[in-house]
Design an enzyme around this catalytic site. Sequence first.
Site, PDB file in Angstrom:
ATOM      1  N   THR A 121      -5.210-134.506 -46.301  1.00 54.01           N
ATOM      2  CA  THR A 121      -3.835-134.532 -46.808  1.00 54.01           C
ATOM      3  C   THR A 121      -2.883-135.173 -45.803  1.00 54.01           C
ATOM      4  OG1 THR A 121      -1.986-133.077 -47.371  1.00 54.01           O
ATOM      5  CG2 THR A 121      -3.639-132.156 -45.915  1.00 54.01           C
ATOM      6  N   ASP A 122      -1.769-135.688 -46.315  1.00 57.99           N
ATOM      7  CA  ASP A 122      -0.734-136.239 -45.415  1.00 57.99           C
ATOM      8  C   ASP A 122      -0.056-135.137 -44.597  1.00 57.99           C
ATOM      9  OD1 ASP A 122       0.680-135.052 -47.523  1.00 57.99           O
ATOM     10  OD2 ASP A 122       1.885-136.819 -47.983  1.00 57.99           O
ATOM     11  N   GLU A 123      -0.236-133.877 -45.014  1.00 59.82           N
ATOM     12  CA  GLU A 123       0.462-132.782 -44.322  1.00 59.82           C
ATOM     13  C   GLU A 123      -0.026-132.583 -42.894  1.00 59.82           C
ATOM     14  OE1 GLU A 123       1.065-129.180 -46.441  1.00 59.82           O
ATOM     15  OE2 GLU A 123       1.292-130.205 -48.342  1.00 59.82           O
ATOM     16  N   TYR A 148      -2.136-123.764 -43.923  1.00 57.27           N
ATOM     17  CA  TYR A 148      -2.888-124.731 -44.742  1.00 57.27           C
ATOM     18  C   TYR A 148      -3.066-126.049 -43.995  1.00 57.27           C
ATOM     19  CZ  TYR A 148      -3.639-128.564 -48.009  1.00 57.27           C
ATOM     20  OH  TYR A 148      -4.115-129.705 -48.607  1.00 57.27           O
ATOM     21  N   LYS A 152      -6.480-127.931 -42.406  1.00 56.30           N
ATOM     22  CA  LYS A 152      -6.933-129.264 -42.855  1.00 56.30           C
ATOM     23  C   LYS A 152      -7.018-130.189 -41.634  1.00 56.30           C
ATOM     24  CE  LYS A 152      -7.714-130.636 -46.420  1.00 56.30           C
ATOM     25  NZ  LYS A 152      -8.952-130.633 -47.255  1.00 56.30           N
TER      26      LYS A 152
END
Length: 332
Positions: A121-123, A148, A152
Amino acid sequence: MKILVTGGAGFIGSNFVHYIYRERPDWHITVIDNLTYAGNKANIEGLDPKRFDFIKADICDADAINKAVKNCDAVIHFAAESHNDNSLHSPWPFVNTNIIGTYQILEAVRNHGKRLHHISTDEVYGDLELDDPAKFTDRTPYNPSSPYSSTKAASDMLVRAWVRSFGVQATISNCSNNYGPYQHVEKFIPRQITEVLEGRKPKLYGNGENVRDWIHTEDHSSGVLAILEKGKIGETYLIGADGEKNNKEVVEMILENMGKDSSDYEHVNDRPGHDMRYAIDSSKLRSELGWSPKYTDFKQGLADTVTWYQENSGWWKPQKQATEDKYKEIGR
Ligand code: NAD
Ligand code: TDX
């Protein structure tokens, strides 16, 4: 080609299964998924058993993963705990599935010499200021904010280490916020659509100025397929469709589309540590692998998504009450 799709009963994984089933008719697809609250076998029903099978197992179960990986050519690893709000409430399943689960996948592909594509993810890059001209690239330093995104980020680091230390044949993609059919009603867009369908108001966290970079999930699937077939081992590709919108704009578009007054929403408590803005620079994927998104009209993609939820209340209704009860507990 025999592929193993982890988390293939979830939102993005099941859309990917349908995409591959259509686009690569000579491939065999096996889904491995332990059907958490976010997994739904109905998402992948009706596929020809000669071309598709399903294994119910946890990705943290080394024996089950080893057996499944042994029988495939490539693993596409979507399985994860994926909702930020849940991670703030109860982080352990995120540490377990996202880190330990990815470790088990890596050990299995290492043991059996199989190709891996890891979905991220970009997060992992943290957030940007609203007026920052920069977007995330594969050279942006990692700076995750939530349980989260930090789990990741940890899983991405494991993949990089297994490539460098053990020569595992892996690629990584970091994608922005997906929307489309089969997305769980806990997530922003389906939550608002189904709130309106149930006669309640959409709920904006804080002032609604946080920006997300929306991509239709089918464009995520086509990006992953391009990387699987043409990507360079060890590389990271960012997937995004230049879809930046703030949350208030999206809620207003949903209300307008559903024939309501565009100001008919309410503000609720903000998410702790709420990331301000995500924005993806996908030029590497576009220039090196020739990928481009098909859904460039967000308004149309959103309208199609509203129609899908209108027509599939039997799919989302069973999850709706429990989801809203959870939100009530945390005051959002
Ligand atoms: P989701 O929560 O809808 O689906 C996750 C799936 O994984 C479910 O089917 C669940 O049953 C399965 N799963 C969870 N834990 C498991 C375990 N221990 N063993 C086996 N299966 C397990 O998630 P999603 O939104 O489809 O996200 C899929 C992937 O894409 C995740 O890796 C996520 O980090 C990534 N991603 C999501 C977005 C987004 O906008 N939703 C954006 C970028 C990247
Ligand atoms: O009711 C809501 N009201 C609201 O304003 C909800 C559920 C969310 N929000 C806001 C929070 C975010 O700014 O909307 C935005 C999107 O929220 P989510 O759907 O929870 O997504 P986000 O936290 O941005 O993370 C998503 O994109 C990246 C996915 O859930 C992750 O799995 C993915 O990695």
